[in-house]
Write a protein that holds these residues in place. Sequence first.
Motif, short mmCIF file in Angstrom:
data_model
loop_
_atom_site.label_atom_id
_atom_site.label_comp_id
_atom_site.label_asym_id
_atom_site.label_seq_id
_atom_site.Cartn_x
_atom_site.Cartn_y
_atom_site.Cartn_z
N GLY A 156 84.61 -43.79 131.39
CA GLY A 156 84.82 -43.62 129.96
C GLY A 156 84.80 -44.96 129.27
N SER A 157 85.13 -44.93 127.99
CA SER A 157 85.19 -46.16 127.21
C SER A 157 86.40 -46.09 126.28
CB SER A 157 83.91 -46.35 126.39
OG SER A 157 83.80 -45.34 125.39
N ARG A 158 86.84 -47.25 125.86
CA ARG A 158 87.94 -47.32 124.89
C ARG A 158 87.66 -48.48 123.95
NH1 ARG A 158 90.32 -49.45 129.62
NH2 ARG A 158 91.02 -51.62 129.43
N HIS A 159 88.07 -48.28 122.72
CA HIS A 159 87.93 -49.33 121.73
C HIS A 159 89.13 -50.28 121.82
CE1 HIS A 159 84.40 -47.83 119.60
NE2 HIS A 159 84.89 -46.61 119.77
N THR A 160 88.85 -51.54 121.62
CA THR A 160 89.89 -52.56 121.59
C THR A 160 89.82 -53.26 120.24
OG1 THR A 160 88.46 -54.29 122.49
CG2 THR A 160 89.62 -52.87 124.07
N ARG A 161 90.76 -54.16 120.00
CA ARG A 161 90.78 -54.86 118.72
C ARG A 161 89.61 -55.85 118.60
NH1 ARG A 161 95.08 -53.49 115.95
NH2 ARG A 161 96.93 -52.68 117.03
N ILE A 180 75.30 -56.95 128.33
CA ILE A 180 74.43 -58.07 127.95
C ILE A 180 73.36 -57.59 126.98
CG2 ILE A 180 72.76 -59.75 128.82
CD1 ILE A 180 74.43 -59.88 131.39
N ARG A 181 72.82 -56.39 127.25
CA ARG A 181 71.69 -55.91 126.45
C ARG A 181 72.13 -55.38 125.08
NH1 ARG A 181 67.83 -51.84 129.49
NH2 ARG A 181 67.56 -53.78 130.69
N TYR A 182 73.21 -54.62 125.06
CA TYR A 182 73.57 -53.94 123.80
C TYR A 182 74.87 -54.45 123.18
CZ TYR A 182 70.24 -50.64 125.80
OH TYR A 182 69.11 -50.07 126.36
N GLY A 183 75.66 -55.21 123.93
CA GLY A 183 76.93 -55.68 123.39
C GLY A 183 76.81 -57.09 122.87
N GLY A 184 77.92 -57.79 122.90
CA GLY A 184 77.94 -59.17 122.41
C GLY A 184 79.04 -59.93 123.10
N SER A 185 78.92 -61.23 123.04
CA SER A 185 79.91 -62.11 123.66
C SER A 185 81.20 -62.07 122.84
CB SER A 185 79.37 -63.53 123.75
OG SER A 185 78.22 -63.59 124.57
N ILE A 225 89.23 -49.69 139.95
CA ILE A 225 88.80 -49.61 138.56
C ILE A 225 87.88 -50.78 138.28
CG2 ILE A 225 89.55 -49.53 136.15
CD1 ILE A 225 92.30 -48.65 137.22
N CYS A 226 86.73 -50.46 137.72
CA CYS A 226 85.78 -51.49 137.30
C CYS A 226 85.65 -51.41 135.78
CB CYS A 226 84.42 -51.27 137.96
SG CYS A 226 83.17 -52.47 137.44
N GLU A 227 85.92 -52.54 135.07
CA GLU A 227 85.87 -52.57 133.61
C GLU A 227 84.95 -53.69 133.15
OE1 GLU A 227 90.38 -51.04 132.42
OE2 GLU A 227 89.84 -53.17 132.24
N VAL A 228 84.18 -53.40 132.12
CA VAL A 228 83.36 -54.42 131.46
C VAL A 228 83.65 -54.33 129.97
CG1 VAL A 228 81.05 -55.23 130.94
CG2 VAL A 228 81.57 -54.35 133.22
N SER A 229 84.09 -55.43 129.39
CA SER A 229 84.43 -55.48 127.96
C SER A 229 83.44 -56.36 127.23
CB SER A 229 85.85 -56.04 127.77
OG SER A 229 86.79 -55.27 128.49
N ASP A 230 83.12 -55.98 125.98
CA ASP A 230 82.28 -56.82 125.12
C ASP A 230 82.78 -56.69 123.70
OD1 ASP A 230 80.88 -54.62 123.69
OD2 ASP A 230 80.03 -54.20 125.68
N SER A 231 82.11 -57.39 122.78
CA SER A 231 82.59 -57.44 121.39
C SER A 231 81.97 -56.38 120.51
CB SER A 231 82.29 -58.83 120.80
OG SER A 231 80.88 -59.08 120.82
N SER A 232 81.12 -55.54 121.05
CA SER A 232 80.48 -54.50 120.25
C SER A 232 81.39 -53.27 120.17
CB SER A 232 79.13 -54.10 120.85
OG SER A 232 78.59 -53.00 120.15
N ALA A 233 81.42 -52.63 118.98
CA ALA A 233 82.22 -51.42 118.81
C ALA A 233 81.40 -50.16 119.06
CB ALA A 233 82.80 -51.36 117.40
N THR A 234 80.11 -50.32 119.40
CA THR A 234 79.25 -49.16 119.63
C THR A 234 79.59 -48.53 120.98
OG1 THR A 234 77.46 -50.18 118.37
CG2 THR A 234 76.89 -48.33 119.82
N ALA A 235 79.94 -47.25 120.95
CA ALA A 235 80.32 -46.57 122.19
C ALA A 235 79.08 -46.14 122.95
CB ALA A 235 81.18 -45.35 121.87
N PRO A 236 79.08 -46.27 124.27
CA PRO A 236 77.93 -45.83 125.07
C PRO A 236 77.91 -44.31 125.18
CG PRO A 236 79.67 -46.53 126.51
CD PRO A 236 80.16 -46.79 125.11
#
Length: 796
Positions: free
Chosen positions: A773-778, A718-723, A736-747
Motif C-alpha cells: 500500500g501507500s500512505r501520504h506523509t507531510r 526515481i522515475r515518477y517521484g522526486g528527491s 517491511i520494505c518502504e520507499v519514500s519520495d517527495s511526490s504526493a501522487t499515489a501509485p
Amino acid sequence: MGEHGVATAAVDARGLVIAWSDGARRVLGYEHGEVLGLPAADLLARSLPASGRSRLTEPADWRGPVHARHRDGHDVELELEAHPLLDSAGQTQWFLTATVPEPAARLRRWALDQLPVPIALFDQDGLAVSANSAMETVMGRSQQELLGRRVGVSVDGQRRLPGFEKLDDAVRRVLRTGEPMPFEAWLRAPGEAHEHAWLVSLSPLKDASGDVRGMCLAAIDSTEQFLARRRLSMLNESSNRIGSTLDVTRTAEELAEVCTDHLADFVIVDLLDSVLAGEEAAPSPDAGPLLFRRTAHRSVLEGCPEAVVPVGSRHSYDEGSPSGRALATGRALLYEVDDVTGLRWAGGSPERARSIETHGIHSIMAVPLRARGLTLGLSILSRHRTAEPFGEDDLLLAEELAARAAVCVDNARRYTRERAIALELQRSLLPHRAPRQAAVEVASRYQPASTRAGIGGDWFDVIPLSGARVGLVVGDVVGHGVQASATMGRLRTAVRTLADVDLAPDELLTQLDDIVLRLDSERTADEAEDAESPGEIGATCLYAVYDPVARRCSMARAGHPPPALIAPDGEAAFLDLPIGPPLGVGGLPFETAEFDVPEGSVFALYTDGLVQGAGRDLDDGLARLRQALRGTARPLEETCDGVLASLLTDRPVDDVALLLARTRALDADRVAVWDVPADPAFVGQARKLACDQLAAWQLEELSFVTELVVSELVTNAIRYGGSPIELRLIREATLICEVSDSSATAPHMRRARAFDEGGRGLLLVAQLTQRWGSRHTRTGKTIWAEQALPDEERTE
C-alpha cells in the motif's frame, strides 16, 4: 294507652296474683275470681325474657315486651313495667303495669323484627333487651337466648365468642361516652358457616334529659364490598410487586409471593423451558410436549413441604390431568379435591398424591400464564390451611394476577433475548484481542452501564498500520441499547477503513465527522415516518498513531476527554491535546499534536463514563484516575483492574471503555535506512544493499522477492517521484520494505498491454508480497510492501 287502657296487677313473693284491676280484665278477659291466687307465669304465652328473669333473683325495676295469653287463647303483646315492693315481712312483691302498644309502636316493632339487617337493643348495662329475627339468624340463637346477655357471650354465659372481644369493648365505650361509633369486623358469627365482613353501627339511646338509657346495634353484611375492595387492593399491590425487575425468575417468585400473601396457602409457578432461555414460546400445546421448569413455589408453611418438584427441575404435565386441560384450553380451572380429582391432580405421581393427602389440600386452581396469545407457563394455587374453598371470584382474581405476571414474564423474556442479541452484536464489534504487533503492549476493559439495555456505544480499537506503526482509537456514541451499539459498529468500521489509507489523525476525524453527519441526515429522514426516533447522533472520538521506529506519537480528539500518559518513572499526567468539536457538528477543524514518547510509557485512553458519574464531577474523576494510574512496571491487566476498582461503583450509570497501551521501540539493528539518489543507475546498488541486510538478519530466503520489490519501488520513485528518496527495511512481525519520495501522487496498478515495457511492477509486488500500500506523509508519500517471515523467525 291503647283501646283497653292500662292493666295493673300485683304478685306476691310466691309469684301468685293477689290483685287484678278492671283494666287487666278488659285487656286479658279474665274476671277477678278467675285470676286471684293463680301463678302469674300461667298468664304468659311465652317465657319471660332473660333480662326479666334475672330481676326475679335481683329485684329491680324492669321494663320490656311480654306476650300474655288472652282468656280466649290468643296472644296479647304488652309493654310491661315491673316494680318490686317489700311487704312487712321483708319479702318482695311486684306491682305490674301493662299497656297495649299503639298501632304505630306495633308497626315499629314489626319493622324492627322483619328488617333483613341484624339489630339488637341493649340497656344501659350492656345487656340485650331485644333482638330481631335477622339477629337471631346471624347469632344462631332465639331472642330468648340472646336477651340479658352481652355482645358475643356464649349461651351458657361462660365464655366470649372468638372475634367479638373488640365489639364488646366498643359497646361499653358507646354506653360510657354517649357517642355513636362505627365498627368494622371480619368474623364468623355462630349462626354463619363462613366469616363475613360486618359494618356495625353503634348508636346510644337517650331519654328526654339526654341521659344514656341504652344502645342500638345494627350490623350490615359488607362481605361483597369488602372482598371487592380487597381484590382491588391486591391488584393494585400486584402492579407494584409483580414485574419489579426484568428477570423472568424473579417475576415468577413475585407472583407466588403475592398469591400466598392474600389468596392461597401453596402456590406453584412453572414456566416453559424455552421462555426461561429467552426464546419464543411454542405457539400452542399441539406443537409438541411442553417441558416446564419449576421456577418458583411458596407456602404458608415453613420450608414449603407440599412441593414435590424442586425449584429448577424440569418436568411435564399429563395431558389428562386438570393442569394439562388448563394448558390445552388456555383457561383457568377450579377444582374441589376429592378422591377422584385428587388422583387426576396427582397425574400418576405417587409423591404428588401423598402430598395432597398429607397436607389436606381441598381446593385447587390451575391458571395458565398467557401473553400475546402464547402460553408461557402455569400457576397452581391450592388451599389446605384456609377452610373456605376457592370461589369464582377467587378464580377471576387469580386469572388477573396471572395475566399481569404473564405480561411481565413476556417482557422479561423478550428483554433477555434482545439483550443477548445486542450483547452478541457488541461483542462482535469490539476487538477480542489485539493483533500481534511490536509497537505496543495493550490491555483493555469494557464495562456496560447498569441500565436495562446493558449495552451502549463506547468502543476502542487497536489497528496495525504500515511501517510497524499502530493506531489507537477510543470513541463514545451517546445513548444506550441496540441503536447506540449499531451506530458504534458503523463508526468503528469507518475508522478502520480510514486508518487503512493511513490518514493523519486530524484528517481521519474530519472524514469521520462527515460520516456522522450523513448518518444523522439519514436518521432525520426516518424521523418523518418514525415519531420515536431518538434524534441526532452524538459521538466523541480520540485517534492516535504511534511509530515505534521514530518513537513518536501523533494524536487528535473530537470532543473526547484528554488521554493520560504514564511515564517510565511511574508519574501520570494528562496530555495537553487540542480539543476539537464532537463528531457531527461539521465545519470546524481538528488539530493533530505530535510528541516524542519514551520507550515503556503507557497511554491511557478512556471514555467519560470512567471519570464522570453521579455525585462526581469531571475534575474529581480525572484526579482519581491520575492517582490510580501512577506506578512503575505494573502489569497492564493489574492496572486496568485497579483503575476500575478505584473509579467505578458496582452499577455504573454510563458505559466505560478503557484502553492501556505500553509503548515499545524497535532497536536500531531491526531497521535499515538508505538515502537513494535520483539516478536509475542506483537501482542495482539498492538491491545489493537490501540483500546484504537480509543476510545480516539471516533472511536470505527472502532475497529474491525483496530484490524484485526494491527494484520496482525504487525505480518508480526515481522515475515518477522526486528527491529526497529513502529506502527502509524493517524487521518486525513481517519484513517491511518502504520507499519514500517527495511526490504526493499515489501509485496504482494498471493493466499492461502485450507489448508494453512497463506497467507490471506493482502487479508483481502485489502478487508476491503479503500486502502492500501507500500512505501520504507531510513531505510526500511512502510506498510499502510486507512479506511474511519464515516460520522459525515468526516464533522468536
